[in-house]
Design an enzyme around this catalytic site. Sequence first.
Site, PDB file in Angstrom:
ATOM      1  N   HIS A  71       0.821  -1.221   0.000  1.00 28.95           N
ATOM      2  CA  HIS A  71       0.000   0.000   0.000  1.00 28.95           C
ATOM      3  C   HIS A  71       0.850   1.264   0.000  1.00 28.95           C
ATOM      4  O   HIS A  71       1.845   1.346   0.710  1.00 28.95           O
ATOM      5  CB  HIS A  71      -0.953  -0.001   1.208  1.00 28.95           C
ATOM      6  CG  HIS A  71      -2.090  -0.953   1.024  1.00 28.95           C
ATOM      7  ND1 HIS A  71      -1.919  -2.318   1.107  1.00 28.95           N
ATOM      8  CD2 HIS A  71      -3.382  -0.733   0.703  1.00 28.95           C
ATOM      9  CE1 HIS A  71      -3.092  -2.893   0.858  1.00 28.95           C
ATOM     10  NE2 HIS A  71      -3.988  -1.961   0.609  1.00 28.95           N
ATOM     11  N   PHE A 123       1.096   3.075   7.433  1.00 30.84           N
ATOM     12  CA  PHE A 123      -0.200   3.244   8.101  1.00 30.84           C
ATOM     13  C   PHE A 123      -1.294   3.056   7.058  1.00 30.84           C
ATOM     14  O   PHE A 123      -1.289   3.722   6.016  1.00 30.84           O
ATOM     15  CB  PHE A 123      -0.278   4.657   8.689  1.00 30.84           C
ATOM     16  CG  PHE A 123      -1.622   5.014   9.251  1.00 30.84           C
ATOM     17  CD1 PHE A 123      -2.004   4.542  10.502  1.00 30.84           C
ATOM     18  CD2 PHE A 123      -2.496   5.830   8.544  1.00 30.84           C
ATOM     19  CE1 PHE A 123      -3.252   4.875  11.036  1.00 30.84           C
ATOM     20  CE2 PHE A 123      -3.736   6.173   9.076  1.00 30.84           C
ATOM     21  CZ  PHE A 123      -4.114   5.683  10.321  1.00 30.84           C
ATOM     22  N   ILE A 125      -5.468   2.894   6.301  1.00 27.88           N
ATOM     23  CA  ILE A 125      -6.829   3.166   6.764  1.00 27.88           C
ATOM     24  C   ILE A 125      -7.699   3.285   5.510  1.00 27.88           C
ATOM     25  O   ILE A 125      -7.220   3.714   4.458  1.00 27.88           O
ATOM     26  CB  ILE A 125      -6.867   4.466   7.614  1.00 27.88           C
ATOM     27  CG1 ILE A 125      -8.174   4.615   8.378  1.00 27.88           C
ATOM     28  CG2 ILE A 125      -6.579   5.703   6.771  1.00 27.88           C
ATOM     29  CD1 ILE A 125      -8.118   5.638   9.515  1.00 27.88           C
ATOM     30  N   ALA A 127      -9.576   5.028   3.256  1.00 27.30           N
ATOM     31  CA  ALA A 127      -9.716   6.473   3.048  1.00 27.30           C
ATOM     32  C   ALA A 127     -11.161   6.866   2.771  1.00 27.30           C
ATOM     33  O   ALA A 127     -11.613   7.926   3.212  1.00 27.30           O
ATOM     34  CB  ALA A 127      -8.798   6.916   1.907  1.00 27.30           C
TER      35      ALA A 127
HETATM   36  N1  LIG Z   1      -2.021   3.851   3.214  1.00 29.34           N
HETATM   37  C1  LIG Z   1      -3.308   3.598   2.906  1.00 29.34           C
HETATM   38  O1  LIG Z   1      -4.154   3.476   3.760  1.00 29.34           O
HETATM   39  N2  LIG Z   1      -3.606   3.491   1.591  1.00 29.34           N
HETATM   40  C2  LIG Z   1      -4.866   3.092   1.144  1.00 29.34           C
HETATM   41  N3  LIG Z   1      -6.059   3.471   1.817  1.00 29.34           N
HETATM   42  C3  LIG Z   1      -7.050   3.587   0.910  1.00 29.34           C
HETATM   43  O2  LIG Z   1      -8.231   3.795   1.163  1.00 29.34           O
HETATM   44  N4  LIG Z   1      -6.533   3.449  -0.338  1.00 29.34           N
HETATM   45  C4  LIG Z   1      -5.180   3.260  -0.263  1.00 29.34           C
HETATM   46  O3  LIG Z   1      -4.361   3.169  -1.167  1.00 29.34           O
END
Ligand SMILES: NC(=O)N[C@H]1NC(=O)NC1=O
Length: 173
Positions: A71, A123, A125, A127
């Site tokens: 990620h 980290f 989450i 989004a």
């Molecule tokens: N670092 C991180 O949380 N990245 C992710 N979160 C999200 O909702 N899309 C992402 O790429």
Amino acid sequence: MTSLINISEVNKLTSEQFEWMFGNVIELCTEAAANVHKKIPFGCVAEFCDAFHQYLDDLPMEGKLVILKLHPDLAGRMAAAGQLTHESAVEQKCAGLNDLTKEQRDIIDISNERYKSKFGFPFIICARENKVQSIIDGLRRRYSNTRDQEIATGINEVKKICKLRILDLVKDD
Ligand SMILES: NC(=O)N[C@H]1NC(=O)NC1=O
């Protein structure tokens, strides 16, 4: 915007088509799609999501760490360079991360680095379920967790991201 396909159409996809379509429902993890394709047919979207979630749960610790490390940072260097996957770019924009004040950007940068040096992975989450302030709060709050707690929390957030990405692509019959 891609139009949604029915679950019964999903059940007819070849493995190549399936991987092309679902290879990024878990960020950059085509292996998850290859694994889930072996489990068709699916009766409904919920069952389909569960198969991806099960894939994550079945991974050994090392595999979970690989997933977390795939990620990109939120509002990080990749975002600034326009190098995010399409899905991640849309999600980050949705949380308001494209419109940060200088102060918010500095807080997120410093907190992301501090988090990564403690835990060894970024980290994570979902989004789309958050806004700038709750992301900043999460970065502060979760920093005091143990590494095991953060691996579990991170994977749980990957599941939420995965589910929303699937719901953008597939509907029940
Ligand atoms: N670092 C991180 O949380 N990245 C992710 N979160 C999200 O909702 N899309 C992402 O790429």
